[in-house]
Enzyme design. Structure first.
Site, PDB file in Angstrom:
ATOM      1  CD  GLU A 142      -2.586   0.951   2.819  1.00 49.67           C
ATOM      2  OE1 GLU A 142      -2.094   0.256   3.740  1.00 49.67           O
ATOM      3  OE2 GLU A 142      -3.689   1.513   2.907  1.00 49.67           O
TER       4      GLU A 142
ATOM      5  CE  LYS B 263      -7.109   0.928   3.770  1.00 56.40           C
ATOM      6  NZ  LYS B 263      -5.839   1.242   4.481  1.00 56.40           N
TER       7      LYS B 263
ATOM      8  CB  CYS C  90      -4.086  -2.209   4.244  1.00 58.01           C
ATOM      9  SG  CYS C  90      -3.106  -2.479   5.743  1.00 58.01           S
TER      10      CYS C  90
END
Ligand code: ACM
Length: 264
Positions: free
Chosen positions: A40, A111, A145
């Site tokens: 990331e 995200k 993540c």
């Protein structure tokens, strides 16, 4: 079908886009594979102190420095890459990832679930969870993540047909790597979690990243895990077609046995 997949784990330096891209290029030099996943925010670092800092390393997803480098590497090495980057779109900042294919296609995921101080800097993603074809048409689902905490992320990608979940990460809590064995098992999907390593400081803040980038099979078996601190690339062979087999027993199936009427 044999498919060579792996991770590039390293210690990005905060706000040093040029140096970080040079480091990734050096680590990937001469590595031939079908799909490689990187961390990331791979080119920018993570521990920001102001929106101005974030803005200074934010990039266009199709034409910024990360996309430019990885399009070139993808063509040269005939490899699909998935990596996180700090995205600027209009006046909005997103914590995003790109998948870059050897034919110069670029797919973006923003995200969904923002972690910790990311909520100060980034908008929540607006793309939702999507599956795209990587090299040779293998279907890759994209998440970032902290999305791992929500089983719906991996489930949605798997229901949409992902054979492999590509999961760039900047992990600081101790649970994800082990939890991803379950995400793979409960969906019969491969997962590739590429984490960063290193201690990053900015003013009086610091975070220690946990490394242990890994590939997990459709049966929840750990196929390879790096150490907490090493920098480098590993490549292993998998058969992505195994992800089409969703049977648990001859009478059970990970998707067909679901009963959404009883779920909230
Ligand atoms: C994280 O989402 N970077 C933990």
């Amino acid at each position: 079908m044999t498919y060579k997949v792996g991770c590039c784990q390293y210690d990005p330096q905060l706000l040093d886009i040029k140096g970080n891209l040079e480091k990734m290029e050096a680590l990937l030099d001469g590595v031939k594979a079908d799909l490689i996943v990187l961390p990331e925010l791979a080119a920018s670092g993570y521990v920001f102190n102001s929106k101005a800092e974030v803005d200074s390393v934010a990039e266009d997803g199709l034409s910024g420095p990360s996309a430019t480098l990885f399009k070139r590497l993808s063509l040269a090495n005939n490899t699909s890459y998935v990596l996180g980057f700090c995205e600027k779109s209009g006046d909005k900042l997103f914590n995003s990832l790109m998948m870059v294919n050897p034919n110069e296609e670029v797919f973006i995921y923003r995200k969904t679930h923002l972690f910790y101080e990311e909520k100060y800097w980034f908008q929540p993603g607006d793309t939702g969870f999507n599956v795209f074809e990587a090299k040779d048409g293998v279907k890759v689902g994209l998440m970032l993540c902290y999305d791992w905490v929500f089983p719906e992320s991996a489930r949605t990608l798997s229901l949409k047909g992902a054979q492999i979940i590509a999961h760039p990460s900047n992990l600081v809590l101790p649970w994800c790597q082990q939890a991803m064995l379950t995400r793979s098992l409960e969906n019969h999907v491969f997962s590739i979690t590429a984490n960063r390593t290193g201690l990053e400081k900015n003013g009086d803040k610091e975070l220690l990243f946990t490394g242990e980038s890994q590939v997990v099979s459709t049966k929840g078996v750990l196929l390879h895990r790096m150490s907490k601190k090493e920098e480098g690339v590993f490549i292993i062979e998998i058969d992505p077609e195994l992800a089409f087999d969703k049977a648990i027993t001859e009478h059970n199936h990970v998707f067909n046995d679901r009963n959404p009427d009883f779920y909230i």
